[in-house]
Design a protein around this motif. Structure first.
Motif, short mmCIF file in Angstrom:
data_model
loop_
_atom_site.label_atom_id
_atom_site.label_comp_id
_atom_site.label_asym_id
_atom_site.label_seq_id
_atom_site.Cartn_x
_atom_site.Cartn_y
_atom_site.Cartn_z
N SER A 37 0.82 -1.21 0.00
CA SER A 37 0.00 0.00 0.00
C SER A 37 0.86 1.25 0.00
O SER A 37 0.54 2.24 -0.67
CB SER A 37 -0.94 0.01 1.21
N SER A 42 -0.78 4.88 -1.00
CA SER A 42 -2.03 4.93 -0.23
C SER A 42 -1.73 5.20 1.24
O SER A 42 -1.95 4.34 2.11
CB SER A 42 -2.79 3.62 -0.37
N TYR A 67 -4.68 -2.87 1.39
CA TYR A 67 -4.24 -3.22 0.04
C TYR A 67 -5.42 -3.83 -0.70
O TYR A 67 -5.97 -4.86 -0.28
CB TYR A 67 -3.05 -4.17 0.11
N ASN A 74 -5.35 -8.86 5.35
CA ASN A 74 -5.11 -7.43 5.23
C ASN A 74 -4.76 -6.87 6.60
O ASN A 74 -5.06 -7.49 7.63
CB ASN A 74 -6.32 -6.71 4.63
#
Length: 154
Positions: A37, A42, A67, A74
């Motif tokens: 990520s 992000s 992600y 996650n």
């Protein structure tokens, strides 16, 4: 930061709200999907800060989005993340933070040789009049550069 580092995110508000006295390059302990990520960009560092607890440095309020391509596992986007520093550096930071008005603020997140790094700043808060001076100086610099460009084009 060296020339082979790729900046992923910057905490621009930190430089506006604080005087940066000193900076340290820190490694970050991340989970697998967090790294992916971060490499996608992000990440958000709004109101991020670091604290020292039990001889370890932890960064808080750094939001790394989940992600999107992960199907099974996650990470928790708002968990606190451990920063990697030498023991002597942590002791030096501890002494600074115990002084009145100093705090630890993450300034940049970047990739260096494939590893995620954070620039940690030892910062002191600005007063309102200091912020006004910063805005005034920025406006003067912008105006001078405009005049300079105008003179070059004439």
């Amino acid at each position: 930061m060296s020339e082979n580092a790729k900046i992923i995110a910057q905490n621009k508000k930190a430089r506006f709200n604080y005087f940066v006295e000193d900076t340290y390059e820190c490694g970050v302990v991340l989970e697998g999907t967090e790294v992916k990520s971060v490499k996608n960009g992000s990440i958000s560092m709004v109101d991020a800060f670091a604290e020292i607890t039990d001889g370890e440095v932890w960064v808080r309020n750094v939001h790394i989005a989940e992600y999107s391509f992960s199907s099974i596992f996650n990470h928790n986007p708002d968990r606190k993340k451990k920063l990697l520093l030498h023991r002597e550096e942590i002791k030096r930071l501890q002494r600074k933070v115990e002084e009145k008005g100093y705090t630890l603020i993450p300034l940049d997140i970047y990739l260096k040789n494939g590893r995620v790094k954070i620039t940690l700043g030892v910062c002191k808060g600005k007063k309102l009049y200091d912020k006004r001076d910063t805005i005034k100086q920025r406006d003067l610099d912008r105006e001078m550069s405009r005049d300079f460009r105008k003179d070059l084009n004439s």
